[in-house]
Scaffold this motif. Structure first.
Motif, mmCIF file in Angstrom:
data_model
loop_
_atom_site.group_PDB
_atom_site.id
_atom_site.type_symbol
_atom_site.label_atom_id
_atom_site.label_comp_id
_atom_site.label_asym_id
_atom_site.label_seq_id
_atom_site.Cartn_x
_atom_site.Cartn_y
_atom_site.Cartn_z
ATOM 1 N N HIS A 1 0.817 -1.205 0.000
ATOM 2 C CA HIS A 1 0.000 0.000 0.000
ATOM 3 C C HIS A 1 0.857 1.262 0.000
ATOM 4 C CE1 HIS A 1 -2.645 -3.175 1.716
ATOM 5 N NE2 HIS A 1 -3.510 -2.621 0.902
ATOM 6 N N GLN A 2 2.006 1.207 0.670
ATOM 7 C CA GLN A 2 2.919 2.350 0.656
ATOM 8 C C GLN A 2 3.323 2.705 -0.765
ATOM 9 O OE1 GLN A 2 5.838 0.546 3.347
ATOM 10 N NE2 GLN A 2 5.645 2.326 4.675
ATOM 11 N N ARG A 3 3.671 1.686 -1.541
ATOM 12 C CA ARG A 3 4.125 1.926 -2.906
ATOM 13 C C ARG A 3 2.997 2.460 -3.783
ATOM 14 N NH1 ARG A 3 7.323 -2.476 -1.583
ATOM 15 N NH2 ARG A 3 5.748 -3.955 -2.245
ATOM 16 N N LEU B 1 2.379 6.097 -2.802
ATOM 17 C CA LEU B 1 3.487 6.927 -3.268
ATOM 18 C C LEU B 1 3.411 7.138 -4.773
ATOM 19 C CD1 LEU B 1 6.069 8.379 -2.314
ATOM 20 C CD2 LEU B 1 7.328 6.276 -2.820
ATOM 21 N N ARG B 2 3.063 6.070 -5.495
ATOM 22 C CA ARG B 2 2.972 6.169 -6.960
ATOM 23 C C ARG B 2 1.835 7.098 -7.374
ATOM 24 N NH1 ARG B 2 -0.313 3.508 -10.326
ATOM 25 N NH2 ARG B 2 -0.858 1.961 -8.739
ATOM 26 N N LEU B 3 0.703 7.030 -6.677
ATOM 27 C CA LEU B 3 -0.464 7.808 -7.080
ATOM 28 C C LEU B 3 -0.410 9.258 -6.610
ATOM 29 C CD1 LEU B 3 -3.378 5.255 -6.452
ATOM 30 C CD2 LEU B 3 -2.435 5.981 -8.652
ATOM 31 N N THR B 4 0.133 9.483 -5.416
ATOM 32 C CA THR B 4 0.025 10.814 -4.809
ATOM 33 C C THR B 4 1.364 11.446 -4.442
ATOM 34 O OG1 THR B 4 -0.103 9.988 -2.526
ATOM 35 C CG2 THR B 4 -2.165 10.085 -3.779
ATOM 36 N N LEU C 1 -5.529 5.877 3.760
ATOM 37 C CA LEU C 1 -5.645 6.973 2.800
ATOM 38 C C LEU C 1 -6.142 6.470 1.454
ATOM 39 C CD1 LEU C 1 -4.120 8.510 5.022
ATOM 40 C CD2 LEU C 1 -2.718 9.549 3.237
ATOM 41 N N LEU C 2 -5.685 5.290 1.055
ATOM 42 C CA LEU C 2 -6.153 4.712 -0.207
ATOM 43 C C LEU C 2 -7.637 4.365 -0.127
ATOM 44 C CD1 LEU C 2 -3.108 2.435 -1.064
ATOM 45 C CD2 LEU C 2 -3.897 4.397 -2.392
ATOM 46 N N TRP D 1 -8.071 14.150 -5.582
ATOM 47 C CA TRP D 1 -8.295 13.875 -4.141
ATOM 48 C C TRP D 1 -7.235 14.571 -3.288
ATOM 49 C CZ3 TRP D 1 -4.893 11.310 -0.855
ATOM 50 C CH2 TRP D 1 -5.383 10.983 0.419
ATOM 51 N N LEU D 2 -6.001 14.541 -3.757
ATOM 52 C CA LEU D 2 -4.911 15.176 -3.019
ATOM 53 C C LEU D 2 -5.149 16.676 -2.895
ATOM 54 C CD1 LEU D 2 -2.111 14.328 -1.791
ATOM 55 C CD2 LEU D 2 -1.100 15.123 -3.926
ATOM 56 N N ALA D 3 -5.574 17.299 -3.996
ATOM 57 C CA ALA D 3 -5.757 18.744 -4.016
ATOM 58 C C ALA D 3 -7.022 19.196 -3.300
ATOM 59 C CB ALA D 3 -5.783 19.240 -5.468
#
Length: 433
Positions: free
Chosen positions: A290-292, A295-298, A310-311, A335-337
């Motif tokens: 899940h960390q990867r 990290l890849r998405l956000t 968070l996912l 989602w991040l923004a």
């Protein structure tokens, strides 16, 4: 400072030269010392300030300092959770020329705490269980790469909060040994027995001092690491056989490991003559699934359980706004923004050292869920942020740099609000701030 002083470091910090290496560590002036909680150690360990950061310094022998420094660097390259080795300082001498012990310097792991600092008045059974479970996961990860610890204990581990659980980091590697061919069952069982005995002793020590809940049983909890370890080890490395008509079980095994936070890099699949039976066994596994993905998405770097949480919120956001068929990276950016970054920006500057941003977001989701349950309505996120900051976060002590007596373990209040909330988001993500 002695002219013969030797400093070995992969990333040289000139500030190391300004520290009083000509004095025994226990005589360093207070202006150099950072008062942080520390665990129990057979060697003298103190925290010091260096170039705006905090470092841990351990006095030991020349050979042990170099060996542990090299071992920690190797574990880092293998992506094992451990402290960051900064330098080895040798050829120390006082002003009279008398030799002093060598020193191993590591970076202080921000937002981490020794187990004794994770409770206030008494250690509750559920907190102790989560600590033991985190240590079991760390031990499995070490054994998977062929590392024999030799001194497994809560005292030799640092813990970071990880979305209701804990993530464990190796601190002391001086007794460790890495075997290229992997560990034998006997070596693994030896490490496991060391862990069981040490944990029981540590909890009994707290019990004798009246620092544990009356319902906490040190023996039962110490045996818990054995059960947790064996269950995870079997899932990661065990083989299973099934009929060739049940090939869907291959994907099921992969999914189970992903849910546990591991990726399979290599899978051994064998069939019997005629292809009637299939046997599968994971050969190479890698933690941090899940960390990867997060990290890849956000671009966010979080603990495994934090990343999972968070996912989940990201996936719920995608489902609510009908974005499941859209590009994952585009949805994640939105989602991040619109969700994560506004929440973090809403945290007052003076409170940003309380917890890691990912942990703040996780706790906010739980706080909002509890508010919604208590009030029987969907609490807007902006309202939940205000309530969480004023009623929860503001009353926590900073975990980035928890201050306390320099040579004593300190206590840290743990704010727990009932049972963990389900891993779902409340309804409205928009921040009206």
């Amino acid at each position: 400072m002695s002219a013969s002083l030797n400093i070995t470091s992969a990333t040289v910090d000139p500030g190391l030269l300004d520290l009083p290496w000509n004095l025994p560590l226990d005589e360093w002036p207070d202006k150099y010392i950072a008062a942080l909680p520390k665990g129990i150690s057979r060697h003298l360990v103190r925290f010091a300030h260096l170039s705006g950061h905090v470092i841990a310094i351990k006095e030991t022998t020349d050979e042990m300092a170099k060996r542990e420094y090299d071992m920690l660097r190797t574990l880092q390259r293998l992506d094992v959770p451990c402290v960051d080795p900064l330098a080895v300082v040798t050829n120390r001498a006082d002003d009279e020329g008398d030799p002093l012990n060598s020193a191993l310097v590591t970076r202080h792991l921000k937002f981490s705490l020794p187990y004794r600092a994770l409770f206030s008045q008494t250690l509750r059974p559920d907190t102790a269980t989560r600590l033991v479970d985190a240590l079991a996961v760390l031990l499995v990860r070490l054994h998977v790469i062929g590392f024999f610890w030799g001194d497994v204990s809560l005292s030799n581990t640092l813990f970071r909060r990880d979305a209701g659980a804990f993530a464990a980091y190796l601190v002391d590697a001086e007794t460790g040994q890495l075997y290229e061919g992997g560990l034998s069952n006997g070596q693994r069982e030896n490490d496991l027995e060391i862990a069981r005995v040490n944990i029981a002793g540590e909890l009994m020590d707290l019990e004798a001092g009246g620092r544990v809940d009356e319902e906490l049983d040190p023996i039962t909890l110490s045996n818990g690491i054995v059960a947790a370890y064996r269950s995870l080890w079997k899932e990661l490395t065990g083989s299973e056989s099934f009929s060739s008509s049940e090939r869907w079980r291959i994907n099921e095994r992969v999914d189970r490991l992903n849910d546990l936070g591991f990726d399979i890099e290599e899978l051994a699949i064998k069939t019997t003559e005629g292809g009637t039976t299939v046997r599968i066994q994971p050969k190479v596994v890698d933690a941090g699934h899940h960390q990867r993905r997060l990290l890849r998405l956000t671009g966010l770097d979080a603990q495994e359980n934090q990343a999972r949480r968070l996912l989940n919120d990201l996936d719920s956001y995608s489902a609510k706004y009908g974005r499941k068929d859209d590009d994952d990276e585009m949805v994640a950016h939105e989602w991040l923004a619109r969700v994560f970054e506004p929440v973090i920006r809403a945290i007052p500057r003076d409170l940003k050292g309380k917890l890691e941003p990912a942990e703040v977001f996780h706790q906010l989701l739980e706080h909002r869920w509890f508010m919604s349950q208590e009030q029987s309505r969907d609490v807007p996120l902006a309202e939940a942020v205000t309530s969480y900051v004023d009623n929860v976060l503001r009353h926590r002590r900073d975990e980035a740099t928890v201050v306390g007596p320099p040579t004593e373990a300190i206590t840290l209040p743990v704010a727990v609000q009932g049972e963990p909330a389900p891993e779902t988001s409340a309804i409205d993500w928009r921040l009206n701030v």
